[in-house]
Design a protein around this motif. Structure first.
Motif, PDB file in Angstrom:
ATOM      1  N   TYR A 184       0.818  -1.210   0.000  1.00  0.00           N
ATOM      2  CA  TYR A 184       0.000   0.000   0.000  1.00  0.00           C
ATOM      3  C   TYR A 184       0.853   1.261   0.000  1.00  0.00           C
ATOM      4  O   TYR A 184       0.338   2.356   0.220  1.00  0.00           O
ATOM      5  N   SER A 185       2.166   1.126  -0.234  1.00  0.00           N
ATOM      6  CA  SER A 185       3.057   2.278  -0.262  1.00  0.00           C
ATOM      7  C   SER A 185       3.028   2.910  -1.659  1.00  0.00           C
ATOM      8  O   SER A 185       3.884   2.671  -2.497  1.00  0.00           O
ATOM      9  N   ILE A 198      -5.878  10.946   8.468  1.00  0.00           N
ATOM     10  CA  ILE A 198      -5.645   9.687   9.176  1.00  0.00           C
ATOM     11  C   ILE A 198      -4.143   9.464   9.332  1.00  0.00           C
ATOM     12  O   ILE A 198      -3.405   9.454   8.339  1.00  0.00           O
ATOM     13  N   ARG A 199      -3.691   9.311  10.556  1.00  0.00           N
ATOM     14  CA  ARG A 199      -2.292   8.966  10.773  1.00  0.00           C
ATOM     15  C   ARG A 199      -2.020   7.571  10.211  1.00  0.00           C
ATOM     16  O   ARG A 199      -2.868   6.694  10.297  1.00  0.00           O
ATOM     17  N   HIS A 200      -0.828   7.387   9.665  1.00  0.00           N
ATOM     18  CA  HIS A 200      -0.563   6.091   9.049  1.00  0.00           C
ATOM     19  C   HIS A 200       0.901   5.712   9.190  1.00  0.00           C
ATOM     20  O   HIS A 200       1.776   6.574   9.322  1.00  0.00           O
ATOM     21  N   THR A 201       1.146   4.421   9.176  1.00  0.00           N
ATOM     22  CA  THR A 201       2.491   3.856   9.216  1.00  0.00           C
ATOM     23  C   THR A 201       2.589   2.843   8.097  1.00  0.00           C
ATOM     24  O   THR A 201       2.034   1.748   8.183  1.00  0.00           O
ATOM     25  N   ILE A 202       3.263   3.244   7.011  1.00  0.00           N
ATOM     26  CA  ILE A 202       3.442   2.385   5.841  1.00  0.00           C
ATOM     27  C   ILE A 202       4.897   2.468   5.427  1.00  0.00           C
ATOM     28  O   ILE A 202       5.396   3.559   5.142  1.00  0.00           O
ATOM     29  N   PRO A 203       5.637   1.374   5.405  1.00  0.00           N
ATOM     30  CA  PRO A 203       7.052   1.432   5.013  1.00  0.00           C
ATOM     31  C   PRO A 203       7.201   1.841   3.552  1.00  0.00           C
ATOM     32  O   PRO A 203       6.370   1.516   2.710  1.00  0.00           O
ATOM     33  N   GLU A 204       8.272   2.552   3.282  1.00  0.00           N
ATOM     34  CA  GLU A 204       8.531   3.032   1.922  1.00  0.00           C
ATOM     35  C   GLU A 204       9.225   1.944   1.111  1.00  0.00           C
ATOM     36  O   GLU A 204      10.145   1.271   1.595  1.00  0.00           O
ATOM     37  N   CYS A 221      10.655  15.206   1.694  1.00  0.00           N
ATOM     38  CA  CYS A 221      11.037  14.499   2.917  1.00  0.00           C
ATOM     39  C   CYS A 221      10.542  13.057   2.871  1.00  0.00           C
ATOM     40  O   CYS A 221       9.537  12.758   2.233  1.00  0.00           O
ATOM     41  N   PRO A 222      11.237  12.151   3.542  1.00  0.00           N
ATOM     42  CA  PRO A 222      10.752  10.765   3.598  1.00  0.00           C
ATOM     43  C   PRO A 222       9.450  10.690   4.388  1.00  0.00           C
ATOM     44  O   PRO A 222       9.224  11.480   5.309  1.00  0.00           O
TER      45      PRO A 222
END
Length: 275
Positions: A184-185, A198-204, A221-222
Motif C-alpha cells: 500500500y506504499s 488519518i495517521r498512518h504507518t506504511i514502510p517506503e 522528505c521521507p
C-alpha cells in the motif's frame, strides 16, 4: 447443542440484529436453528445438501443465507456494533488481503471477473481484502478477482468501515490510525490518508526511496514511519488466519461472488461473537 453452535449468550447478542419477517414469505422459520446451519457450513465446508438434519431443511438454510448475503443483513450484526471498552483503540486495524485457494469452478469456464474470480499466479482465484481492529476482528470486507492489486482496494476497504457510537451521532468512519505493508506504499494511498487526516504507518518501497534520493531536495522528505506502531500490523494477518479456520472461506466453493462474501461475513461474525 452441537460443537460450533451458538451458545445462549451469543444468541442473545445476535438476535436483536436479525429481521423478523420477509415480504415474500411472512415470518421466518426459527432463526437460531437456521443460523446454526448457516455457520456450520463455512466452518466445515460441506455441501449445502449434506447439512445434518438437526438444522432443518437444507434448502431453507441455503435460501436464508443467500437472501441475507444479497441484502446486506450479514453486515448489520455485531460486526457493525461498537466494540465495548475499546474507546478509540478500534482504529488500529490494518488493511490487508489474502489469496483464497482454488475455487470449485474449473479454470476453463470463462473469466468470472463479475463474481470475484480471476486468474493470478495461484490459478483461478479470489482475493479477500479486509481491515481489522486491534483485537483481530474484521471491520470491513471486500472480495475481488485474484489478480487485483492490493493497493487498488485500499480506499474501498476503508470506506466500508462503520463503527456506531454508543450515544447519538453518525457512525465513525475515520480510523485513529492505519498500519499497512509495502503493498500500500503508493502516492494515491498516502494522499487519500492525508486528505482524510488519518495517521498512518506504511514502510517506503526501496525503489521509491531510491527515486526520492536521486531527486535530492526536489524529492521531498521521507514519509513518517513509526516502527513501534508498525509491529502491531500483524493483527490483520492474525485476523485472516482466524477467518481461514472456516474451510469454506479458505477454499471458495460458492459460484456467486455475493454468496461467498456472505460466507466470509458469517465467519467474521463468529469471530466477533466469540472475542
Amino acid at each position: 447443542m452441537g460443537r460450533g453452535d451458538l451458545t445462549d449468550a451469543e444468541w442473545e447478542r445476535l438476535r436483536p440484529f436479525l429481521p423478523v419477517s420477509n415480504r415474500r414469505c411472512g415470518r421466518w422459520r426459527d432463526h437460531r436453528q437456521v443460523i446454526d446451519g448457516i455457520l456450520h457450513r463455512p466452518r466445515t465446508g460441506v455441501h449445502w445438501c449434506d447439512l445434518p438434519e438437526r438444522f432443518g431443511p437444507w434448502k431453507t438454510v441455503h435460501e436464508r443465507h443467500r437472501l441475507w448475503s444479497a441484502d446486506g443483513t450479514w453486515g448489520t450484526g455485531p460486526i457493525r456494533r461498537r466494540p465495548p471498552g475499546l474507546k478509540g483503540g478500534w482504529a488500529r486495524g490494518t488493511p490487508g488481503r489474502d489469496a483464497v485457494a482454488e475455487p470449485r469452478r474449473p479454470p476453463g469456464e470463462g473469466g468470472g471477473g463479475g463474481e470475484g474470480l480471476g486468474r493470478s499466479r495461484g490459478g483461478f482465484t479470489s482475493k479477500v481484502h479486509l481491515s481489522a481492529d486491534g483485537r483481530c476482528r474484521p471491520l470491513s470486507l471486500v472480495v475481488t478477482p485474484g489478480q487485483r492489486a492490493d493497493c487498488t482496494q485500499f480506499e474501498p476497504v476503508l470506506e466500508k468501515i462503520r463503527v456506531p457510537r454508543t450515544g447519538p451521532g453518525r457512525p465513525r468512519k475515520t480510523p485513529d490510525s492505519v498500519a499497512a505493508d509495502k503493498a500500500y506504499s503508493s502516492g494515491p494511498c498516502r494522499a487519500y490518508l492525508r486528505r482524510r487526516g488519518i495517521r498512518h504507518t506504511i514502510p517506503e518501497k526501496a525503489d521509491s526511496q531510491a527515486a526520492r534520493l536521486r531527486k535530492g531536495s526536489r524529492g521531498g522528505c521521507p514519509p513518517a514511519f513509526d516502527e513501534k506502531r508498525y509491529k502491531r500490523r500483524n493483527t490483520v494477518e492474525r485476523a485472516i488466519n482466524k477467518l481461514k479456520h472456516a474451510r469454506a472461506v479458505a477454499t471458495r466453493y460458492d459460484k456467486r461472488g455475493y454468496v461467498y462474501l456472505g460466507a466470509v461475513a458469517a465467519a467474521a461474525l463468529v469471530i466477533w461473537l466469540r472475542t
